[in-house]
Structures are given as C-alpha cells and as structure tokens.
Motif scaffolding. Sequence first.
Motif, short mmCIF file in Angstrom:
data_model
loop_
_atom_site.label_atom_id
_atom_site.label_comp_id
_atom_site.label_asym_id
_atom_site.label_seq_id
_atom_site.Cartn_x
_atom_site.Cartn_y
_atom_site.Cartn_z
N ASP A 167 0.85 -1.36 -0.14
CA ASP A 167 0.08 -0.01 -0.12
C ASP A 167 1.05 1.19 -0.03
OD1 ASP A 167 -2.22 -1.43 0.08
OD2 ASP A 167 -2.29 -1.36 2.34
N PRO A 168 0.36 2.48 -0.47
CA PRO A 168 1.05 3.54 -0.33
C PRO A 168 1.29 3.86 0.94
CG PRO A 168 -0.69 3.76 -2.11
CD PRO A 168 -0.87 2.36 -1.18
N ALA A 169 2.73 4.72 1.29
CA ALA A 169 3.12 4.96 2.39
C ALA A 169 1.89 5.96 3.04
CB ALA A 169 4.27 5.78 2.53
N THR A 170 1.66 5.69 4.35
CA THR A 170 0.75 6.63 5.13
C THR A 170 1.22 7.24 6.39
OG1 THR A 170 -0.29 4.88 6.39
CG2 THR A 170 -1.15 5.56 4.05
N LYS A 171 0.89 8.50 6.77
CA LYS A 171 1.49 9.07 8.08
C LYS A 171 0.62 8.77 8.92
CE LYS A 171 3.82 12.87 7.63
NZ LYS A 171 4.24 14.36 7.63
N GLU A 172 0.91 8.41 10.25
CA GLU A 172 0.40 8.13 11.66
C GLU A 172 -0.01 9.24 12.37
OE1 GLU A 172 -0.69 4.33 12.20
OE2 GLU A 172 -0.43 4.66 10.08
N LYS A 173 -0.70 9.40 13.23
CA LYS A 173 -0.95 10.59 14.17
C LYS A 173 0.16 11.10 14.66
CE LYS A 173 -5.81 9.29 15.12
NZ LYS A 173 -6.90 9.16 16.16
N THR A 176 4.50 9.32 12.40
CA THR A 176 5.32 8.17 11.88
C THR A 176 4.66 7.74 10.55
OG1 THR A 176 5.86 7.43 13.99
CG2 THR A 176 6.23 6.00 12.13
N VAL A 177 5.68 7.59 9.55
CA VAL A 177 5.29 7.23 8.31
C VAL A 177 5.29 5.59 8.15
CG1 VAL A 177 5.65 7.32 5.53
CG2 VAL A 177 5.79 9.44 6.85
N VAL A 178 4.34 4.97 7.65
CA VAL A 178 4.25 3.60 7.47
C VAL A 178 3.94 2.97 6.10
CG1 VAL A 178 3.25 1.42 8.51
CG2 VAL A 178 3.48 3.44 10.13
N SER A 179 4.42 2.26 5.65
CA SER A 179 4.54 1.41 4.42
C SER A 179 4.04 0.17 4.77
CB SER A 179 5.67 1.43 3.78
OG SER A 179 5.49 0.64 2.66
#
Length: 221
Positions: A167-173, A176-179
């Motif tokens: 999935d595309p990388a997303t930013k947590e609250k 933190t960027v999670v892939s």
Amino acid sequence: MRKKTALVATLVVATLTLSGCGKDSKADSDSAKSSVADISTGQVDDPGTVLDRPFTKPDLVLTDTKGQKFDLREQTKGKPTLLFFGYTKCPDVCPLTMSNIAIAEKKLPKADQDKLQVVFVTTDPERDTPAELGKWLPSAGDPSFIGLSGDFPTIQAGARQLGIGIDPATKEKDGTVVSMHGAQVIAFSPKTDEGYVLYGEDTSVDEYAKDLPELVRGEKP
C-alpha cells in the motif's frame, strides 16, 4: 526439517497478510483473491514453501543505487535471485530479513556468494531514493545487495504479480510514516528464472543457510 503437505490456505494467509513493520493489517480481499487464484502449493519444507506453479519473474525496470536503469528480468537472468519488497525506515521486519539473508549468505562458498543475487525493492520510493538505498543496504544487509527504487504504481504492479500486496505509505497520528507491505521473500531459480520458493518473515538465519546451497543450484530445498 520436517516436511508436510501444504494447503492452498497456507499461501492465501501469507498473501493476505501485510506488515507495517511493527503493525499488522489485511490487504483488500478482492486483490488478494486475484493474486492467489492461479497458485497451488507443493510441499512445505519449513519454512520455505515450494510452489507447484511458480511465479513468472516480474517485468520490472527500476533504478538502482547508482542511478542506473535496472531491468530485473534481464539483469538477473540465469542467476539465483532472492527478491524482497520493503522500506528503509522499517524498524524491524525489513532490516531483520536483510540481515538474516546476509549472514546466511556468508556461510556459502565464495563462488556461490558471487552467484546469488539479493534484490531489495522499496515500497516507499518517495523517501527511499537510490542514494538512500545505497546508504542503507550495506548496513542492513550487505554491500552486494541490489537496491531498487522507482515510481510507486510500477513497484506495486510488480509486487502484485507475485501475490505480494503493498500500500502507499501513510502518516500516522504521531507523524510516523508507515508502509504496509507483504513480507515474503521469493526465490527465483537460475534454471528457469521462475519464483519457485516462498519464505515468510519469520525465516531464521539457520533456515536460510540450510536452503541457500540448493537455491543457488536451482534445486528444491
């Protein structure tokens, strides 16, 4: 190692599971179903799953750590190859996988070490530039490992050809960027250039070390 008859469900679970490198999630069910629709498994020689219907090597043309075009099919043709999709900011699964393979590879005779190709394809190309991969791979794995980056849609399409969801990388609250990505390693035979053995994220150094001699020769472990 103990052998047992593999179930299709084993591979389905492996394909569905995504790793956020510290987090777990599930891929979209329709995508996952299409990924495994034509796959059946042979025997499991813990922990590697030998596939009755091997994967075709993805038609991936990306950029290596030197900024040069790298054609996965052409430049690994006829070579034993381990392929993994992950990202450099991963806190656990990705560096552990690269480290385990690197340590196991060192147990091979030098001639076999030179034959083995280990390819790391980033799932977070926006941050994992070729230069960043070039700095990370020698410390996380080995200087001989090949790091590839490029545009995300191309990388995602290549992973899907192997039943690996990313999935595309997303930013947590917390910023933190999670892939999220499948954490399987696919071994490609030097004889057929097909992906015929699948390893999960829990594969140990000793387990890789046991199988690598056979994989280098294109044999079933």
